[in-house]
Write an enzyme that holds these catalytic residues in place. Structure first.
Site, mmCIF file in Angstrom:
data_model
loop_
_atom_site.group_PDB
_atom_site.id
_atom_site.type_symbol
_atom_site.label_atom_id
_atom_site.label_comp_id
_atom_site.label_asym_id
_atom_site.label_seq_id
_atom_site.Cartn_x
_atom_site.Cartn_y
_atom_site.Cartn_z
ATOM 1 N N GLU A 1 -2.993 2.961 -7.992
ATOM 2 C CA GLU A 1 -3.191 4.187 -7.212
ATOM 3 C C GLU A 1 -2.373 5.329 -7.808
ATOM 4 O O GLU A 1 -1.326 5.676 -7.265
ATOM 5 C CB GLU A 1 -2.707 3.974 -5.766
ATOM 6 C CG GLU A 1 -3.338 2.840 -5.001
ATOM 7 C CD GLU A 1 -2.801 2.748 -3.571
ATOM 8 O OE1 GLU A 1 -1.574 2.591 -3.431
ATOM 9 O OE2 GLU A 1 -3.591 2.840 -2.633
ATOM 10 N N HIS B 1 0.845 -1.192 0.000
ATOM 11 C CA HIS B 1 0.000 0.000 0.000
ATOM 12 C C HIS B 1 0.886 1.249 0.000
ATOM 13 O O HIS B 1 1.996 1.233 0.530
ATOM 14 C CB HIS B 1 -0.922 -0.007 1.223
ATOM 15 C CG HIS B 1 -1.928 1.098 1.191
ATOM 16 N ND1 HIS B 1 -1.663 2.366 1.647
ATOM 17 C CD2 HIS B 1 -3.198 1.132 0.710
ATOM 18 C CE1 HIS B 1 -2.729 3.128 1.478
ATOM 19 N NE2 HIS B 1 -3.679 2.404 0.912
#
Lengths: 217, 217, 217, 217
Positions: free
Chosen positions: C136, C88
């Site tokens: 992302e 992440h």
């Protein structure tokens, strides 16, 4: 191409590092083969001023210039080096940082050598289009096992898979190379050179070791 | 003592770093004050060969020589530097590593400057007996607020508490210093010098900035 | 699929996290859509015992069980979770570790979602064959810009390139999704779901926010 | 006090961890001695709900709640734990982060145990006023050497120096304790308890091992 990583060894420190780099230069000139040296970071300036063969950095931090005390930027290294190792097994990096550095090397005209630990990671990194991938199978790192006697199929398989994904990426054999015979074998398996350290840096007679290595090309 | 941290700025890179170091040397010689420069790591060799004032490293990795590709050992830095910053706010370290490095600096005769972020950490680090503690209150870092106008009590309090715990440790004011007036104030508050960066490195006229700074001593 | 990352927010802590997970379960059951929750690590047990929808971990450390005090192993997480986020943007990992974890998830039957920051990294990670890549783009992270109004071509391009390299990898849109309209657009662009956090966790009325989001599927 | 660190061992995972914690509770109640358990982070909830003895965390990340995917905040841990280890030898931390966490534990009413590797670091950390310092001389970690037979003076010296600097800090013997005899010796040397792991977690009969250990108090 033979890339000699000086690591952080006492045998390659300061003046000893310069002597070692001079030996690499001598063997390179006599054999007319390409030898690249990777001195310790504080010695980059010393070595790059005294030898005419390519000098690469062992590592670059993935940051831009600025308030980054103690960090090694590409911008500071390029005064002395024309390429760099990235993601060496002793300095593993985040994937986002490898991508950032490979792109930055390309923009600044530095040669990038990304080290990888297995076939999957080699394939993934080949998509980032570094100039070289140096495959370092953990089975071969630091041991006495050479690529000629053990696991030649790992090297051959890696080369094939990398080339299939990105034919522009060249492959170096980054472990298990001690002798000219190993270099010869590595080239036969499809690599375009070798990355090695202790085989030269820790050799009793580095010049002799290098002469043997280049004899394999 | 005025310690000038070159950080990783473009203004202090390579030849620019050498020019900056030469200016520091000139002002030091003319004023007969002690100025220390901390060039970027790859420039340590270049700068140390050309100036006679003390050259310090910005950082050292807490490892011994060996298979440590890309790491900066004390052993590699000491060819060019006589001291080092430790735990700078841009390169925070583990307590075990700070202790290891302070002790190693002592054994090798290098001057150690441990940077700290508040009174509690300053007191803790003073027990490790570095040569200097450079206190960098976060309130003062990088801003326009100077120690003369704001929070002089933080500096004064830190000095008192550090000296009480370990009188051998000298204290530098590591933030909020821009002018000779700030230097004067920092010394009045009990410090033995200042550690600064942008006030010199980013100054339009670094020589003028330095002359102003030394005027406070 | 809608993956709700609880992050380390106060709004998703302990009992509040359980309430949030219950809301996700309710909306999932009513809408018959798949919603996955990623609670804070210490809450994995609490949440997994109380809800029937899939519970994923936010992170796993790349280590095997043993003398690893304070580390989160896959083995400890799988008592409560059936999948995990990897890499992440707030917990970036080394490429060797991502490869290790994706392979380990496969061996243990856990679903792997590797987050990536740009097209090059997405392509590289797709070769590791995780179950999902959550793209992302930094341009879209945390801002008010949604994928419907800005840069749809980044998402579309990423999906195409990932699928070309490895058709088995599914793609999630990991930033710029706030509304059902955004979800609809993300699916039209070729993704198979979305990964989001603040749009639900920080919503004044999370249930309403979720209902709107699932309306886009 | 006997603190049992479950580490990330397979023997202390999930239900096995709960069984181990129940054994610790049983021995604590029968012997009327204080035993603290440190389960694996994902098991904190499970264990804390089922046992009445104190449950501590093995580690906390030095961050506040918010956009911190995959991080373990004090706020998330305190739903289940009333204390925490800090700076364990397998999870070393920056000095600024240790100071931040000790202070945060104090503010939130959690017991803090800071692990240290030698006398200098122990002294430095004692100035941060954690509730406990657990001294872990590397000579004694993980080996068969016990504090009763080897280096009792290291423990005695550490206790004296810590107490002199900060009498409020209690000291645990964090290595070299296997038997009740070792516990007895550790207490005679001035410590207020022991921190141990494998001696219980890896014991063939953990209950028997614990009974022997508490017999030394």
């Amino acid at each position: 191409m033979i890339v000699v990583n000086f690591k952080a060894c006492v045998e390659s420190l300061g003046k000893k590092g310069l002597t070692l780099a001079k030996i690499c230069e001598k063997v390179a000139q006599e054999s007319k083969k390409e030898i690249v040296v990777c001195p310790q970071t504080p010695d980059l300036c010393l070595v790059s001023k005294e030898v005419s063969i390519p000098v690469f950095s062992q590592h670059i931090d993935p940051v831009d210039p600025g308030s980054r005390t103690g960090h090694i930027t590409l911008e500071s290294v390029r005064s002395y080096a024309t390429g760099t190792l990235i993601n060496h097994s002793e300095k593993r990096m985040k994937i986002a940082d490898i991508e950032y550095l490979v792109k930055k090397c390309r923009n600044f005209g530095l040669t990038s050598i990304v080290c990888t630990n297995n076939i999957e990671v080699s394939m993934a990194c080949s998509l980032l289009t570094p100039d070289y991938i140096a495959i370092e199978p953990p089975e071969l790192i630091g041991g006495d096992i050479s690529v000629t006697s053990a696991s030649p199929e790992i090297v051959e398989d890696s080369v094939k898979k990398i080339k299939k994904i990105n034919p522009r990426v060249k492959v170096l054999c980054g472990a298990g190379v001690k002798t000219g015979k190993d270099v010869k074998k590595a080239l036969e398996l499809g690599t375009e050179g070798v990355l090695l350290a202790s085989g030269v840096v820790k050799a009793e007679d580095p010049e002799k070791a290098l002469r043997d290595l280049v004899s394999g090309i």
